[in-house]
Write a protein that holds these residues in place. Structure first.
Motif, mmCIF file in Angstrom:
data_model
loop_
_atom_site.group_PDB
_atom_site.id
_atom_site.type_symbol
_atom_site.label_atom_id
_atom_site.label_comp_id
_atom_site.label_asym_id
_atom_site.label_seq_id
_atom_site.Cartn_x
_atom_site.Cartn_y
_atom_site.Cartn_z
ATOM 1 N N UNK A 1 0.824 -1.212 0.000
ATOM 2 C CA UNK A 1 0.000 0.000 0.000
ATOM 3 C C UNK A 1 0.853 1.255 0.000
ATOM 4 N N UNK A 2 2.063 1.129 0.544
ATOM 5 C CA UNK A 2 2.900 2.309 0.710
ATOM 6 C C UNK A 2 3.127 3.018 -0.623
ATOM 7 N N UNK A 3 3.425 2.210 -1.606
ATOM 8 C CA UNK A 3 3.775 2.789 -2.887
ATOM 9 C C UNK A 3 2.597 3.576 -3.463
ATOM 10 N N UNK A 4 1.416 2.936 -3.396
ATOM 11 C CA UNK A 4 0.252 3.604 -3.978
ATOM 12 C C UNK A 4 -0.107 4.868 -3.203
ATOM 13 N N UNK A 5 0.016 4.782 -1.886
ATOM 14 C CA UNK A 5 -0.290 5.960 -1.075
ATOM 15 C C UNK A 5 0.633 7.110 -1.456
ATOM 16 N N UNK A 6 1.900 6.758 -1.694
ATOM 17 C CA UNK A 6 2.873 7.770 -2.075
ATOM 18 C C UNK A 6 2.399 8.479 -3.349
ATOM 19 N N UNK A 7 1.945 7.699 -4.308
ATOM 20 C CA UNK A 7 1.479 8.300 -5.566
ATOM 21 C C UNK A 7 0.336 9.269 -5.316
ATOM 22 N N UNK A 8 -0.637 8.791 -4.525
ATOM 23 C CA UNK A 8 -1.812 9.628 -4.295
ATOM 24 C C UNK A 8 -1.403 10.926 -3.604
ATOM 25 N N UNK A 9 -0.464 10.826 -2.677
ATOM 26 C CA UNK A 9 -0.054 12.043 -1.976
ATOM 27 C C UNK A 9 0.641 13.020 -2.926
ATOM 28 N N UNK A 10 1.506 12.486 -3.785
ATOM 29 C CA UNK A 10 2.158 13.370 -4.762
ATOM 30 C C UNK A 10 1.101 14.018 -5.664
ATOM 31 N N UNK B 1 -10.671 15.994 0.020
ATOM 32 C CA UNK B 1 -10.467 15.289 -1.249
ATOM 33 C C UNK B 1 -9.203 14.436 -1.176
ATOM 34 N N UNK B 2 -8.199 14.928 -0.446
ATOM 35 C CA UNK B 2 -6.983 14.123 -0.296
ATOM 36 C C UNK B 2 -7.313 12.822 0.417
ATOM 37 N N UNK B 3 -8.071 12.967 1.492
ATOM 38 C CA UNK B 3 -8.452 11.807 2.286
ATOM 39 C C UNK B 3 -9.284 10.837 1.446
ATOM 40 N N UNK B 4 -10.228 11.441 0.727
ATOM 41 C CA UNK B 4 -11.132 10.651 -0.105
ATOM 42 C C UNK B 4 -10.339 9.856 -1.131
ATOM 43 N N UNK B 5 -9.433 10.557 -1.807
ATOM 44 C CA UNK B 5 -8.651 9.897 -2.856
ATOM 45 C C UNK B 5 -7.812 8.781 -2.259
ATOM 46 N N UNK B 6 -7.237 9.074 -1.099
ATOM 47 C CA UNK B 6 -6.379 8.085 -0.463
ATOM 48 C C UNK B 6 -7.187 6.846 -0.086
ATOM 49 N N UNK B 7 -8.341 7.098 0.525
ATOM 50 C CA UNK B 7 -9.159 5.966 0.950
ATOM 51 C C UNK B 7 -9.599 5.143 -0.253
ATOM 52 N N UNK B 8 -10.079 5.852 -1.269
ATOM 53 C CA UNK B 8 -10.534 5.123 -2.454
ATOM 54 C C UNK B 8 -9.390 4.316 -3.047
ATOM 55 N N UNK B 9 -8.211 4.947 -3.117
ATOM 56 C CA UNK B 9 -7.068 4.256 -3.709
ATOM 57 C C UNK B 9 -6.706 3.031 -2.877
ATOM 58 N N UNK B 10 -6.707 3.194 -1.552
ATOM 59 C CA UNK B 10 -6.309 2.072 -0.711
ATOM 60 C C UNK B 10 -7.311 0.931 -0.801
ATOM 61 N N UNK B 11 -8.596 1.308 -0.834
ATOM 62 C CA UNK B 11 -9.607 0.257 -0.966
ATOM 63 C C UNK B 11 -9.405 -0.490 -2.272
ATOM 64 N N UNK B 12 -9.161 0.285 -3.329
ATOM 65 C CA UNK B 12 -8.961 -0.327 -4.638
ATOM 66 C C UNK B 12 -7.796 -1.307 -4.600
ATOM 67 N N UNK B 13 -6.721 -0.843 -3.984
ATOM 68 C CA UNK B 13 -5.510 -1.644 -3.984
ATOM 69 C C UNK B 13 -5.630 -2.819 -3.019
ATOM 70 N N UNK B 14 -6.432 -2.610 -1.960
ATOM 71 C CA UNK B 14 -6.411 -3.577 -0.869
ATOM 72 C C UNK B 14 -6.788 -4.970 -1.318
#
Lengths: 881, 110
Positions: free
Chosen positions: A807-816, A850-863
């Motif tokens: 998850x770390x990698x994807x979270x990094x992308x979303x944050x950037x 929106x940052x939180x939203x994107x992160x959550x959505x991304x993590x759920x997707x990846x999870x």
């Protein structure tokens, strides 16, 4: 003779060259040899000429066979490519599905917006003379008033045509609301257009029946659409019949002279009933100093509007100079105050006048905004497609190796990969068109348009469409086509072809761009929601809830209003009843000129006629002086109230205005005197796009068009039923029309709320597509790292460790992506908020949310993938070693 | 079994090559075809077909030394391959078995 013979021997070199080009066997030697042999024989038997003709004929005949042959062999290979492409698609069902739907949704969204944009851009283009039609507008520069008013008086059109040969024709158009009596003796309010007959000459509005040359020439003539003919007359065969219309307080018969064709939805002026403008008294039409109608002129071919405009100053001096000098002082030049402008018809819809537009129009900024959104979504979808194709393509390194080993050329492989992704793109296009045809009604109801897929089927649009799809396909295929085909077959087949780090940086930066775009859209949506919420919650200076507005256009109502008021207020559910000429939130306000007794300055002020109950009913706050009151008998003779803005406008502090006199111009030298009895706190009677205008409330309880009923909250529908029942008793035969004050006010923000829904939909779509991409990528990474994960687990990593790792990698992308999106969104939305005079603060939370939203959505997707990878038994992943 | 027969045109071409033995190159094949079925082929069409048959493995070819009579170009001599002969036999057998069933072709009666 020998020399001659030698000449005979050689057929034309161009033909030889040609044959050698198209038959590459040994440079075409053998076929050319055969042909030369026959050529020689022919030359000797039948002469050189025939031989030449024969030779050229052979060359030409060879061409189609060559082409067919090319195709024949290519086709065999294509069949193979196609088969492999299909196999690949079905082998990786999930990938293919994600890939296809992602691109299809992206394309569909983009196309939908494109349809919308096309529709907006094509307003009024259906008129044959569209580029020669102009609306006469007036620039007003008077003190701090600098406006361009789209309306004129009725005198401009005829005078312009008389004075300027450049102007070929004119039409005056006035929007009016009339009560029309139907065949069952019920009156209906109807928005109609009153116009000159030249409306059929200048514009491409047509009649189904009736004579377009004379239909609207006579006073009290009318044309209407078939539907309206059925509604009012009960028959479509209406020509020659007449309709009873409440014409300025008295019933008048209008002759039906024609049946109108439906007005195209992309006309900036909409109507289904037309009446002749000659029904108005001539003195009203020939008067220069009002501006109640719109004048359109048709310029003669070859005339530039700029040249015509240059001649207008003389015109204004001639017709209005004297009057203006009298009104504003002898030294005033009318041309300093007014300038006539020719406003192109084709600009009206997208660059409408700020005020007094004939209908609510579009905005060019929305066109830009939506085009940008469409473009962004397309980019997201393309990136998706590209990323997934690339990710998947590296799985096919072995195929590439095999193909190379058995002799495939790099060019062929490139063609194969490009062709495959173009094929996918076209499948996505078909899916997209299906999606649109499914969802177009929904989109229409949101956007308030009548879009159809038909425009898509125009040839030019097909070309663009195919161009887009081709570009998307090629773009997506580019990476695998050029990098994959570079593999060294020996290494690939040994099983070593792993994607380098370069590629994963490429892929992750693409994912960052996707998320950046999605986050921008989410922030945009949140800020629009915030602003709309602000508008809804902002105190308008009066209480907009629980007020029912009834329309009261007839004299019977005006005469019996007291009875109605008394009946209603006896019921506890009704708090108060007020009448007024207009209500806050209505689109149109009229202004008149006023002056102070102690100065010559003229102030145009918007005014409303009200009664004693008005201030109470609306809950205006009286800051100075008092409200109108029956206790002061003198109020009925010219008491007025101002809002604070109006007090300041005429040069008083709000507290000192009370008790002062104000003069209203009746004509140039006559005035009526008014006394200011009170000042109310500023209230928003127009939309929050504008700062509060000065307004004057005059007491005239008999001069009203609307009745405002404040009711108790709770059983609203029951109360309305009660009001309707009393209405029927007191005003028999009058039509009962009501609406709610708050919904009327909401209508002022119709375009914003449409934009809100569209933004919402498209940001959801964009994030959905981006997530599809992310999901695909996650699947890919998890698969690629199976062995790594297995080893880690064997060495003691827990499932949580693995989860974190993935998850770390994807979270990094979303944050950037967030960091990129924030400034862009801030800039964009700040620009949008400039449309409003009263803005919400942007604040930090839309960004954080929106940052939180994107992160959550991304993590759920990846999870899904990471959990699977983390829980997998390491034995399974390492067994194949 | 799913046997794919060669086409009629291919059959003619292969037979022409067979008949011409060692001398089967463009000019002669074209002449042979004209005599056998009365149709004049263009060299383009002829070569396309011959090359295709070669790629499919029914024919092989070799080049002779260039001759001045042909403007310094070589001949491309075609020969039937084993596969070509097999294909011809298959067609022939199929023909014969189909035709043997039919006793006499008469025009249908009124």
């Amino acid at each position: 003779m020998r020399v001659m013979m030698k000449k005979y021997r050689r057929p034309p070199r161009i033909a030889e060259w040609f044959i050698q080009r198209i038959f590459p066997d040994r440079g075409g030697c053998s076929i050319l040899g055969d042909m030369i042999e026959t050529y020689r024989c022919l030359a000797e038997d039948r002469g050189l000429f025939w031989a030449l003709v024969w030779f050229w004929g052979q060359c030409l005949k060879a061409l189609p066979y060559f082409l067919i042959d090319e195709f024949y062999w290519r086709f065999n290979m294509l069949k193979n490519y196609f088969k492999i492409a299909m196999r690949n698609m079905f082998r990786n069902k999930l990938y293919s599905l994600i890939n296809l739907t992602g691109l299809a949704i992206g394309l569909a969204a983009c196309l939908m917006i494109w349809l919308w944009v096309q529709d907006e851009m094509n307003y009024d283009r259906f008129h044959t003379n569209a580029d020669r039609i102009y609306r006469i507008e007036r620039n007003v520069d008077f003190r701090d008033i600098h406006t361009q008013t789209p309306s004129t008086s009725g005198a401009f059109g005829p005078a312009l045509v008389d004075d300027y040969p450049e102007i070929e024709n004119y039409v005056r158009v006035h929007r009016n609301e009339l009560s029309i009596k139907d065949h069952r003796n019920i009156f209906h309010k109807h928005q109609i257009i009153v116009a000159d007959n030249s409306i059929f000459e200048i514009f491409d509005f047509h009649l189904e029946s009736g004579d377009p040359k004379t239909a609207l020439t006579q006073p009290k003539s009318m044309v209407l659409t078939r539907d309206n003919a059925l509604k009012y007359l009960g028959t479509a065969d209406a020509v020659g019949k007449s309709l009873a219309v409440d014409w300025r307080g008295t019933l008048a018969d209008f002759q039906i002279t024609g049946i109108l064709e439906e007005v195209p939805p992309n006309s900036h002026v909409q109507f289904d009933v037309l009446a002749s403008i000659s029904s108005y008294p001539p003195e009203e039409l020939n008067y220069w100093h009002n501006n109640f109608l719109y004048t359109y002129v048709l310029l003669r071919e070859g005339t530039s509007p700029e040249e015509a405009e240059k001649k207008f100053p003389g015109f204004l001096t001639k017709y209005m100079g004297a009057d203006i000098a009298k009104l504003l002082g002898p030294e005033t030049d009318v041309n300093d105050v007014f300038q006539l402008k020719l406003y192109p018809l084709l600009d009206i819809h997208l660059y409408p006048a700020r005020e007094f537009e004939i209908e609510p129009q579009g905005r060019i900024s929305s066109v830009y905004l939506f085009s940008a959104i469409a473009f962004l979504i397309l980019i997201i979808a393309c990136i998706n497609f590209m990323n997934l194709s690339t990710a998947r393509a590296s799985k096919r390194a072995r195929e590439v190796g095999i193909r190379k080993t058995v002799g495939a050329h790099r060019r062929q492989l490139r063609g194969q990969f490009l062709g495959e992704s173009v094929l996918m793109a076209f499948m996505a296009l078909i899916l997209a068109v299906l999606l649109i045809s499914l969802f177009i009604p929904v989109f229409n109801s949101i956007s308030g348009k009548f879009l159809s897929l038909r425009i898509l089927f125009q040839v030019s649009n097909w070309m663009i469409l195919i161009g887009i799809v081709l570009a998307a396909g090629l773009l997506a295929g580019l990476y695998p086509a050029f990098f994959l085909t570079r593999y060294d077959p020996a290494r690939v087949l040994k099983g070593g072809a792993q994607s380098g780090t370069g590629k994963s940086i490429f892929r992750s930066s693409m994912a960052v761009i996707q998320f950046g775009i999605s986050i921008t859209l989410i922030i945009g949506t949140l800020i629009i929601f915030k602003q709309m919420d602000y508008i809804q919650k902002k105190s308008l200076g009066f209480d907009k809830e629980n007020v029912i507005i009834l329309s009261a256009e007839s004299n019977t109502i005006r005469q019996n209003i007291e009875a109605f008021r008394n009946t209603l207020t006896q019921d506890p559910r009704v708090k108060s009843v007020a009448v007024s000429s207009n209500v806050p939130g209505s689109g149109l306000f009229t202004d008149t000129a006023y002056k102070r007794p102690d100065s010559d300055d003229v102030f145009p002020l918007i005014f409303m006629y009200t009664d004693y109950e008005f201030v109470d009913t609306y809950g205006f706050e009286v800051t100075h002086g008092r409200a109108f009151s029956k206790e002061f008998g003198t109020d009925i003779d010219g008491a007025i109230m101002l809002n604070e803005a109006a007090a300041r406008e005429i040069g008083y502090m709000p507290e000192e205005a009370v008790g002062k006199k104000l003069l209203r111009f009746i004509s140039l030298n006559e005035f009526t005197e008014f006394t200011i009895v009170g000042v109310v706190k500023d209230f928003h009677f127009k939309s929050l796009h504008r700062i509060i205008d000065p307004i004057l409330l005059a007491l005239d309880p008999q001069n009203f068009n609307t009745i405002s009923v404040r009711v108790m909250p709770g059983d609203i529908w029951g109360t309305i039923g009660f009001i309707q029942q009393k209405w029927g008793e007191i005003f028999p035969g009058e039509q009962f029309e009501y609406n709610f004050l708050d919904s009327r006010i909401d209508l002022l923000y119709r375009s914003e709320s449409r934009m809100r829904s569209i933004f919402l939909i498209f940001s959801i779509l964009s994030i959905f597509v981006a997530c599809l991409g992310l999901f695909g990528l996650a699947t890919f990474t998890a698969e690629e790292r199976t062995k790594e994960i297995g080893v880690r687990k064997v060495l003691g990593a827990s499932a949580a460790n693995i989860l974190l790792l993935l998850s770390k990698e994807f979270s990094k992308w979303v944050l950037i992506a967030n960091l990129i999106a924030w400034p862009v969104a801030y800039y964009m939305m700040n620009r949008w908020l400039q449309n409003f005079a009263y803005q919400t603060t942007i604040g930090l939370w839309p960004f954080l949310l929106s940052a939180l939203l994107a992160l959550i959505i991304a993590l759920i997707t990846v999870s899904y993938q990471s959990v699977r990878a983390a829980l997998a038994d390491p034995v399974d992943c390492l067994r194949y070693e | 079994m799913d046997t794919k027969f060669i086409s009629r045109t291919e059959e003619f071409l292969l037979l022409a090559v067979w008949q011409l033995k060692e001398n089967a190159y463009g000019v002669t094949i074209r002449k042979q075809l004209k005599e056998a079925i009365g149709k004049t082929w263009s060299y383009g069409a002829l070569f396309v077909m011959l090359c295709r048959l070669e790629k499919k493995g029914y024919l092989t070819s070799y080049f002779t030394d260039p001759s001045s009579q042909r403007g310094g170009k070589s001949k491309r001599i075609f020969q039937l391959s084993f596969q070509g002969i097999k294909a011809l036999k298959e067609v022939r057998e199929a023909h014969e078995s189909v035709w043997s069933e039919i006793e006499e072709l008469t025009a249908p009666q009124e």
